[in-house]
Design an enzyme around this catalytic site. Structure first.
Site, PDB file in Angstrom:
ATOM      1  N   HIS A  13       0.868  -1.201   0.000  1.00 37.41           N
ATOM      2  CA  HIS A  13       0.000   0.000   0.000  1.00 37.41           C
ATOM      3  C   HIS A  13       0.890   1.231   0.000  1.00 37.41           C
ATOM      4  O   HIS A  13       1.435   1.599   1.044  1.00 37.41           O
ATOM      5  CB  HIS A  13      -0.918   0.004   1.227  1.00 37.41           C
ATOM      6  CG  HIS A  13      -1.895   1.135   1.224  1.00 37.41           C
ATOM      7  ND1 HIS A  13      -3.247   0.935   1.356  1.00 37.41           N
ATOM      8  CD2 HIS A  13      -1.725   2.474   1.096  1.00 37.41           C
ATOM      9  CE1 HIS A  13      -3.871   2.103   1.319  1.00 37.41           C
ATOM     10  NE2 HIS A  13      -2.963   3.060   1.167  1.00 37.41           N
ATOM     11  N   HIS A  15       1.544   5.360  -1.647  1.00 40.32           N
ATOM     12  CA  HIS A  15       1.185   6.543  -2.448  1.00 40.32           C
ATOM     13  C   HIS A  15       2.466   7.136  -3.024  1.00 40.32           C
ATOM     14  O   HIS A  15       3.323   7.605  -2.267  1.00 40.32           O
ATOM     15  CB  HIS A  15       0.501   7.599  -1.576  1.00 40.32           C
ATOM     16  CG  HIS A  15      -0.790   7.124  -0.996  1.00 40.32           C
ATOM     17  ND1 HIS A  15      -2.004   7.312  -1.619  1.00 40.32           N
ATOM     18  CD2 HIS A  15      -1.066   6.430   0.145  1.00 40.32           C
ATOM     19  CE1 HIS A  15      -2.966   6.772  -0.887  1.00 40.32           C
ATOM     20  NE2 HIS A  15      -2.422   6.223   0.189  1.00 40.32           N
ATOM     21  N   LYS A  99      -9.339  -0.455  -5.981  1.00 43.76           N
ATOM     22  CA  LYS A  99      -9.454   0.164  -4.660  1.00 43.76           C
ATOM     23  C   LYS A  99     -10.814   0.800  -4.460  1.00 43.76           C
ATOM     24  O   LYS A  99     -11.274   1.582  -5.301  1.00 43.76           O
ATOM     25  CB  LYS A  99      -8.353   1.235  -4.526  1.00 43.76           C
ATOM     26  CG  LYS A  99      -8.385   2.045  -3.242  1.00 43.76           C
ATOM     27  CD  LYS A  99      -7.795   1.293  -2.076  1.00 43.76           C
ATOM     28  CE  LYS A  99      -7.981   2.021  -0.756  1.00 43.76           C
ATOM     29  NZ  LYS A  99      -6.813   2.725  -0.286  1.00 43.76           N
ATOM     30  N   HIS A 136     -10.599   0.995   1.669  1.00 43.05           N
ATOM     31  CA  HIS A 136     -10.373   1.988   2.721  1.00 43.05           C
ATOM     32  C   HIS A 136     -11.575   1.820   3.649  1.00 43.05           C
ATOM     33  O   HIS A 136     -12.673   2.274   3.329  1.00 43.05           O
ATOM     34  CB  HIS A 136     -10.288   3.402   2.141  1.00 43.05           C
ATOM     35  CG  HIS A 136     -10.012   4.426   3.198  1.00 43.05           C
ATOM     36  ND1 HIS A 136      -8.822   5.096   3.304  1.00 43.05           N
ATOM     37  CD2 HIS A 136     -10.774   4.858   4.231  1.00 43.05           C
ATOM     38  CE1 HIS A 136      -8.863   5.910   4.348  1.00 43.05           C
ATOM     39  NE2 HIS A 136     -10.043   5.783   4.932  1.00 43.05           N
ATOM     40  N   HIS A 174      -4.653  -0.719   5.798  1.00 36.93           N
ATOM     41  CA  HIS A 174      -4.220   0.089   6.954  1.00 36.93           C
ATOM     42  C   HIS A 174      -5.180  -0.009   8.147  1.00 36.93           C
ATOM     43  O   HIS A 174      -5.774   0.983   8.569  1.00 36.93           O
ATOM     44  CB  HIS A 174      -3.995   1.555   6.576  1.00 36.93           C
ATOM     45  CG  HIS A 174      -5.014   2.176   5.652  1.00 36.93           C
ATOM     46  ND1 HIS A 174      -6.356   2.126   5.880  1.00 36.93           N
ATOM     47  CD2 HIS A 174      -4.863   2.863   4.504  1.00 36.93           C
ATOM     48  CE1 HIS A 174      -6.987   2.759   4.906  1.00 36.93           C
ATOM     49  NE2 HIS A 174      -6.093   3.207   4.054  1.00 36.93           N
ATOM     50  N   ASP A 247       1.348   2.693   3.578  1.00 35.12           N
ATOM     51  CA  ASP A 247       0.514   3.888   3.408  1.00 35.12           C
ATOM     52  C   ASP A 247       1.371   5.151   3.442  1.00 35.12           C
ATOM     53  O   ASP A 247       0.893   6.214   3.859  1.00 35.12           O
ATOM     54  CB  ASP A 247      -0.600   3.962   4.461  1.00 35.12           C
ATOM     55  CG  ASP A 247      -1.753   4.853   3.993  1.00 35.12           C
ATOM     56  OD1 ASP A 247      -1.783   5.226   2.808  1.00 35.12           O
ATOM     57  OD2 ASP A 247      -2.614   5.187   4.819  1.00 35.12           O
TER      58      ASP A 247
HETATM   59  O1  DOR Z   1      -3.659   9.517   5.564  1.00 37.10           O
HETATM   60  C1  DOR Z   1      -3.942   9.196   4.437  1.00 37.10           C
HETATM   61  N1  DOR Z   1      -3.346   9.770   3.364  1.00 37.10           N
HETATM   62  N2  DOR Z   1      -4.868   8.259   4.252  1.00 37.10           N
HETATM   63  C2  DOR Z   1      -5.332   7.947   3.040  1.00 37.10           C
HETATM   64  O2  DOR Z   1      -6.192   7.111   2.931  1.00 37.10           O
HETATM   65  C3  DOR Z   1      -4.859   8.682   1.833  1.00 37.10           C
HETATM   66  C4  DOR Z   1      -3.533   9.254   2.061  1.00 37.10           C
HETATM   67  C5  DOR Z   1      -3.130  10.262   1.015  1.00 37.10           C
HETATM   68  O3  DOR Z   1      -3.320  10.002  -0.182  1.00 37.10           O
HETATM   69  O4  DOR Z   1      -2.590  11.294   1.368  1.00 37.10           O
HETATM   70 ZN    ZN Z   2      -3.415   5.070   1.577  1.00 34.20          ZN
END
Ligand code: DOR
Ligand code: ZN
Length: 346
Positions: A13, A15, A99, A136, A174, A247
């Site tokens: 997971h 970003h 997702k 999520h 998460h 995450d």
């Molecule tokens: O804290 C988070 N940031 N939770 C998420 O689900 C998305 C993520 C983000 O893309 O910044």
């Molecule tokens: Zn995330």
């Protein structure tokens, strides 16, 4: 000094964003992860097979020479998603999963799902084709307290969905609560969960006690200590249903440190060092490889990485990673609020 060599981990997971931010953060994951499940919450989101191919190409282009890293692409489920397009993208090997963001749950989730009935044709196709659904797991109604949103999601969304489509493979992403850890452990093998390093280390005091600390604010929000302890128990138990999803979610400091700051913790640079510290404290270093390198690929039906990585346990605490610089400002790295004695052998 002690050395611990394990199969190269993956991040289930992550970003990575796009553009300059992608270039700045990617090496911090690619230096230790063989593969990562890439979150699709860009603006606009990654919705079609073509979007995923194009995003994958941008990630590959941003990867500096000398890194061996494979992005595993994920589509963002919307109420307009086309089952035939998702199926074709999966058959071509372009995507690994889909997702589900409940609309409004988190950063860039406005295009998410308001009504699960509207996406049933997609979910039925995914169950048939064996495409995992990553969720999520938070409800977003104003009437539900933010600290209860995960537990309410389990009762009102996840359980009914699993009853309706028992063959759908689902990853609860998460997880942050004892309820989720217990629920996933008790479920059949079609349900698994990722756990972040920060939810293993901080509780909600880190965000709210002694002043408000936006760098610890993420979604789902960290809960009270009993929940953190339940997550540590799950991650270090050796149970195959739990695996690493960092995450890691970079936002520049100007976007974190404002009246309405963004949710997200950037932990890619120190994920493994933090994990080793937690597993060492639990006398569970023998379970780290399962959590970080084995359980994820097993759930996704993939082989484990063929290369290895060595962690070094020093006799003295190691310096915290410096913030990373981007054209839009610096990105602060997760501070675990404890001494970390581990580094990755380079
Ligand atoms: O804290 C988070 N940031 N939770 C998420 O689900 C998305 C993520 C983000 O893309 O910044
Ligand atoms: Zn995330």
């Amino acid at each position: 000094m002690t050395r611990l060599t394990i199969t190269r981990p993956d991040d289930w997971h992550l970003h990575l964003r796009d553009g300059e931010m992608l270039k700045a953060v990617l090496p911090h994951s690619a230096s230790w992860a063989g593969r990562a499940i890439i979150m699709p919450n860009l603006v606009p989101p990654v919705v079609t097979g073509n979007d995923a191919s194009a995003y994958r190409a941008r990630i590959e282009q941003a990867l500096p020479d000398g890194y061996d890293f494979t992005p595993l692409m994920v589509l963002y489920l919307t109420q307009q998603s086309d089952p035939a397009d998702i199926r074709a993208a999966h058959e071509k090997g372009v995507i690994q999963a889909v997702k589900l963001y409940p609309a409004g749950a988190t950063t860039n989730s406005a295009s998410g799902v308001k009504d699960i009935d509207a996406v049933m044709p997609v979910l039925e196709m995914m169950a048939e084709c064996g495409i995992p659904l990553l969720v999520h797991g938070e409800v977003t109604h104003d009437s539900v307290d933010i600290f209860d949103r995960e537990a309410v999601f389990i009762d009102t969304v996840l359980t009914p969905l699993r009853e309706r489509l028992p063959s759908l493979r689902i990853v609860m992403e998460h997880i942050t609560t004892e309820q989720a850890a217990t629920y996933v452990a008790a479920a059949d093998s079609n349900l698994a969960a990722t756990i972040t390093p920060h939810h293993l280390i901080i509780n909600r005091n880190a965000i709210l006690a002694g002043g408000i600390k936006p760098h610890y604010y993420c979604l789902p929000v960290a809960k009270r200590e009993t929940h953190r302890l339940a997550l540590v128990k799950a991650a270090t138990s050796g149970n195959e249903k739990f695996f690493l999803g960092t995450d890691s979610a970079p936002h520049t400091d100007p976007l974190k440190l404002q009246a309405c700051g963004c949710a997200g913790v950037f932990n890619a640079p120190n994920t493994l060092a933090c994990l080793a510290q937690v597993f060492e404290q639990e006398n569970a270093l023998d379970k780290l490889e399962g959590f970080a390198s084995m359980n994820g690929p097993r759930f996704y039906g993939l082989g484990v990485n063929e290369t290895h990585i060595t962690l070094i346990r020093h006799d003295t605490p190691q310096p915290a990673p410096a913030p990373i610089e981007t054209v839009d400002g610096q990105v602060t790295v997760f501070d675990p609020l404890m001494e970390i004695y581990w580094t990755i052998d380079s």
